[in-house]
Design an enzyme around this catalytic site. Structure first.
Site: not given
Length: 1111
Positions: A397, A809
């Site tokens: 990223d 998550d």
């Protein structure tokens, strides 16, 4: 081997006896068949009458692909693809990826012979072994581009000036004049009877299943290694089950792949009983407390009763979901027998396991050292799973060239490391962890060359580490040199054009790749379109897809002899999604969704395993362990397999409960008996179809629409509201992505090898080799990682990882459970994965702060379990409700920690007197607490010291990180203030003298203020109350002891925090001593209350007295 038309393999039988002849034919690289006589081939002396005369044609296997296919695949694997918003997708052909040499033929930039065309510096194409591929029989060396140009222009070979003959299967047609006859057609047996088996021999794509046809027609495969004896050859002595060849898998007894093991009743029954007893006692105690206020200190009583009511509610939310803990086991031998063993329908033993895509995410090479990430990648590439079924994706990223070249170095080193692991069965397959083991490396090793190979690979790894560590300087020096050259060019042009030589030359300080071109990602000196938040999308196939059949190495071209080892490597892809200013990139969740889309187009593995860059595969069979659950009967409604997180580098005392064993071995194991564990961010194997936002399949409802229970369905079959016109709105405008969804769903089904499996796929459906990559496919995968792709779609809302929380998550797992999916907790005998955790106090507090802030966000969002659907089970709902509520306990916990000090300062207590009722309740609650702790330790397998560390850290984090999380969460909801967090710094694995040096580093943070204040106030209160009691005319020891006892309880929990502030000191006290002191003081006070002191002073103070009665 690839499925091929039956005409490409011929077999005949000649009963003439002595006139046996063998006619061989091989297909050349140009696609022609060249016949070889028996005189040209050295046949072994073991050739007997058992072997009949036959003619063999080698089919176009992955080792023998047509030239155009090889050229296209090599072009893709050697090109860096870039693209993005309002830009054209470009493929930059790279003849050099890193400065060091690359030898593996699968890797981009592999060295090769030079093209023989004038003024061309390209490399000749290579086959699977890295050998030069010449498309013409004159062996003229030509690169991919020149070959394509020659085909388009004239079709003539530049060397011999003759026509290329690609795919010409009619040359040198085999001669059957010697009596050789072709094999029967697929629909007839050797007697000419039509057995109508054509439909049975079709794979899921409708293509002909060549392997099954070979067996049922008793044909000989391309290389002549599948020979089926006649039924009468061995007479009556032959076993009935072996007539006609191997035993079909369906003829073997069916066995499950996994088993559910309940907790022994001797442990779980008393555990549940104690929960009920403590609940009843707690209700009586709180009722008694409410009915007996302390009129002398009503404010103290009111604060204490409010806190105790909340603690009771919080305990219920945490304890009730633990009523049904279970254990599970897997059977890897059964998995191997079902999916990997040769059978009549699979004579070559090709695996029928589904594919899996492994995701690794990194964002900053400064905080996440490239060497750590590279070791994780190496452990993935060496995983024990069919090589052709594995694809590894790295999400960078940060778009850093350092990460790119480090991954290229890792792919190059994998050429040695992966075959070495396979040859000697190495564990763990992270080279840094393996070479750091303190055990004898020769244990259980029997090969005589192991020591020599290990010594060589250790030296190669040391050189690999040096290259990785030297990459920052190498990139900087290279960039400085190229930038200086560009400045000289610009200065020369300015002088030639007559410009002012005094003006400074403006040349961007670019970052340069090894082949002398600009890096399209982030530059060291950030500029427009080359910064962390502004750069193009990048995709590089570091290792192209391997062949479908093993590629055995040799002893000539490697440092180590791999003559009996498969040298193939899994596909490895580097991905850096496009980032542009003005777009919300959604941090890790956005990066994961970009990988989901790119992998769906490139490999489309029906299962996805995501790992953090510092979590590596410690057990090479971990993927197989998880697949036992997914492929077992009833596994079609499992959305993910969660593996426990295990950590390395934690101090032996685990001062700050970094191992978190109470959660991973207790809470998660208990949830496995309900609807499944929560998703914790790493070490999770997902079903790709569940990530797409679909409900779990309903076999009875779905199969009503289809004639066959193993037929592939469409997306509208799973979601009636999702027709073809709605696909772009949910998944984006990629046609390839939409087409991959039903394929991934079909391939992820369990095996339909049992009558009870209502929703499965036919055996052998996944043995067909996947198509090689082409430029169009890779270009499409670049487009789906663009920053604009998710606009006006449901990515992040229903599809993929869910956006809107720093703990994406937990939310992602909750959404799946809320749709009716279930998850499974897989604890293996050998840890599946291992990673690193922050052992510094400040880093640990900030880590917990991020988790708690995400929980507060969940509580104030539509992901609150109160709003869940009916598909979420009740106990699972309580568990998710506790996830969103637990940070708010900090408000009551901080107040309760100050109550002992308030009591000591004021001379009052939370009760008017230490009556018998109060002390009996306190003793019963304490005994239940100890009993529950002991039994929980028994069924979860954790240690008593670990349980106590968890209790201590609960109070430390509850009075610091959780409080700040509540404040930040409320500010975000009320004022809209966004919350930003920095990456947790990963350990680079440096060889320091003290590996626990970070444990003693004190980095000041405002999070430390509340615990420090609580500890200081309680210590001062004890001293003040003790001095006041001593100098009283009539000392009130009961009130002092009551307040001092609870202050000691608070300080005992804060001891690890104080030790972290003080540095190196003695050992922390164990919970055994704390419990002993607790019970001793409670019993002493109870005895004093039952037998009070007599006399005027005692009567005046009202000490003792009072009978014991329930409210």
């Amino acid at each position: 081997m690839a499925s091929t038309p039956p005409q490409t393999s011929k077999k005949v039988r000649n009963n003439s006896g002595s006139g046996q002849t063998v006619k061989f034919a091989r297909r050349t690289s140009s696609g022609r068949y060249v016949s070889l006589s028996r005189d040209n081939i050295e046949l072994s002396g073991e050739l007997s009458g058992d072997y009949s005369n036959y003619t063999v044609h080698i089919p176009p296997t992955p080792d023998n692909q047509p030239m155009a296919t090889k050229a296209e695949e090599q072009y893709v694997s050697n090109s860096l693809f870039t693209g993005g918003f309002n830009s054209v997708t470009r493929a930059h052909l790279m003849d050099k990826v890193i400065d060091s040499d690359v030898t593996h033929p699968q890797m981009a930039g592999a060295k090769g012979s030079s093209c023989a065309m004038p003024a061309c510096d390209g490399n000749v194409m290579k086959d699977e072994r890295g050998k030069d591929v010449m498309p013409c029989e004159c062996r003229f060396k030509i690169c991919r581009d020149c070959f394509m140009d020659a085909q388009k222009e004239t079709g003539l070979c530049p060397g011999c000036k003759e026509q290329y003959k690609i795919g010409d299967l009619d040359d040198d047609t085999p001669d059957y004049s010697s009596g050789a006859l072709p094999l029967p057609a697929p629909g007839k047996d050797q007697r000419g009877n039509n057995n109508n088996m054509s439909m049975m021999k079709r794979n899921q794509n409708g293509e002909f299943d060549h392997n099954r046809w070979l067996f049922e027609t008793q044909g000989t495969y391309g290389y002549g290694n599948a020979y089926w004896p006649q039924d009468e050859m061995y007479g009556d002595d032959m076993d009935e089950g072996m007539r006609g060849g191997m035993v079909e898998t369906a003829d073997k007894p069916w066995r499950p792949l996994s088993r559910r093991i309940p907790i022994p009743a001797a442990i779980i029954s008393p555990y549940r009983l104690l929960i009920v007893i403590r609940f009843v006692v707690l209700c009586f105690f709180l009722t008694w407390r409410i009915r007996n206020p302390n009129e002398d200190a009503i404010w103290l009583w009111l604060m204490s009763i409010i806190c105790e009511l909340w603690f009771g509610f919080s305990w219920i939310l945490d304890q009730i979901p633990k009523l049904c803990p279970i254990n599970r086991s897997t059977d890897l031998e059964v998995l191997r027998d079902k999916f990997d063993m040769p059978s009549p329908s699979n004579p070559t033993g090709r695996s029928d396991l589904p594919g899996i895509d492994l995701f690794v995410s990194t964002a900053d090479p400064e905080k996440e050292p490239p060497l750590v990430t590279a070791n994780t990648i190496l452990s993935i590439l060496a995983v024990d799973y069919p090589v052709e079924k594995v694809s590894c994706y790295l999400s960078d990223d940060g778009g850093a060239l350092l990460s790119f070249e480090a991954m290229a170095e890792a792919a190059s080193f994998a050429d040695l490391w992966v075959p070495f692991c396979r040859k000697h069965n190495i564990e763990p397959r992270n080279p840094d962890s393996y070479f750091s083991l303190k055990i004898d490396p020769t244990k259980n090793k029997s090969r005589i060359d192991f020591v020599k190979d290990r010594r060589k690979i250790k030296r190669e790894y040391d050189e690999f580490k040096v290259r990785i560590n030297g990459l920052p300087d190498s990139i900087r020096r290279r960039s400085d040199a190229f930038n200086a050259r560009e400045e000289m060019k610009a200065l020369k042009q300015m002088r030639e054009s007559g410009g002012d030589p005094t003006e400074p030359v403006k040349v961007p300080k670019a970052t340069w790749m090894a082949d002398g071109t600009h890096w399209p990602g982030t530059w060291a000196a950030s500029t427009r379109e080359h910064s962390k938040g502004d750069h193009a999308g990048i995709l590089q196939v570091m290792l192209k897809p391997p062949s479908s059949d093993p590629l055995i190495g040799n002893s000539d071209d490697k440092v180590i002899d791999f003559s009996d080892t498969d040298t193939r490597l899994p596909m490895f892809v580097y991905v850096s999604r496009e980032k542009r200013p003005g777009y919300d990139h959604n941090k890790k969740a956005g990066a994961m969704n970009a990988l989901v889309r790119a992998s769906a187009i490139l490999s489309n593995g029906p299962f996805i395993l995501n790992l953090d860059c510092d979590h590596y595969i410690y057990n090479c069979k971990a993927v197989r362990e998880g697949m036992c659950f997914m492929m077992d009967r009833g596994g079609e409604d499992i959305c993910y397999i969660q593996f426990p997180q295990r950590f390395e580098g934690i101090d032996p005392s685990d001062r700050y409960a970094n191992n978190n064993t109470v959660f991973f071995d207790g809470n998660m194991r208990a949830l496995d008996g309900v609807q499944g564990p929560v998703y914790v961010g790493t070490g999770t194997m997902f079903r790709r179809f569940a990530l797409y936002g679909f409900d779990p399949p309903n076999p009875d409802k779905l199969l009503e629409k289809k004639e066959s229970e193993t037929e592939a369905l469409t997306t509208s079959d799973f979601d009636p509201d999702l027709d073809v016109t709605q696909l772009p709105k949910r998944f984006g405008n990629s046609t390839l992505l939409a087409e991959s969804i039903p394929i991934a769903e079909f391939q992820g089904r369990p095996l339909a090898d049992h009558p009870a499996v209502k929703y499965g796929r036919p055996p052998g459906a996944l043995r067909v080799p996947r198509d090689p990559l082409d430029a169009t496919t890779v270009a499409e995968s670049v487009s789906v990682i663009s920053c604009w792709y998710e606009d006006k779609t449901e990515w992040g809302d229903r599809v993929g990882w869910i956006y809107g929380s720093v703990t994406e998550d937990v939310v992602t797992g909750y959404r799946m459970h809320n749709r009716g999916w279930r998850s499974v907790y897989c604890i293996t005998k050998r840890d599946s994965f291992r990673g690193s955790a922050p052992i510094n106090l400040t880093d640990r507090l900030h880590q917990v702060l991020r988790w708690a802030t995400g929980s507060v966000e969940i509580f104030f969002s539509r992901n609150n379990a109160i709003l869940a659907s009916k598909r979420l089970k009740f106990l699972q709902r309580l568990a998710y409700l506790n996830v969103g509520i637990y940070p708010f306990t900090s408000l009551f916990l901080i107040l309760y920690c100050f109550l002992p000090a308030f009591s000591l300062f004021s001379g009052q207590f939370i009760v008017r007197t230490l009556s018998i009722s109060f002390l009996v309740y306190l003793l019963m609650i304490t005994i239940c607490l100890i009993g529950l702790a002991v039994l929980e330790v028994k069924w979860s397998g954790i240690g008593l010291e670990e349980w106590w560390r968890n209790e201590q850290w609960w109070l430390i984090s509850g009075t610091s990180s959780h409080l700040y999380a509540v404040v930040q969460g409320v500010l975000k909801v009320i004022a809209g203030i966004e919350i930003s967090f920095t990456l947790t710094t990963k350990s680079g694995g440096d060889d320091n003298e003290d590996i626990y040096a970070d444990l003693y580093i004190v980095k000041w943070s405002s999070l430390m203020i509340p615990p420090i204040v609580i500890a200081m106030v309680n210590i001062i209160a004890i001293v003040v109350a003790f001095i006041r009691t001593i100098y009283q005319a009539v000392p009130q020891w009961s009130k002092l002891i009551g307040g001092a006892f609870f202050s000691f309880w608070v300080l005992a929990h804060l001891y690890p925090f104080a030790k972290g502030l003080m540095g190196r000191r003695g050992k922390t006290p164990t919970i055994v001593f704390v419990w002993a002191g607790l019970i001793a003081i409670t019993i002493s006070l109870l005895w004093t209350a039952i037998n009070p002191n007599t006399g005027p002073a005692a009567a005046a103070e009202g000490v003792g007295g009072g009978g014991f009665q329930f409210p």
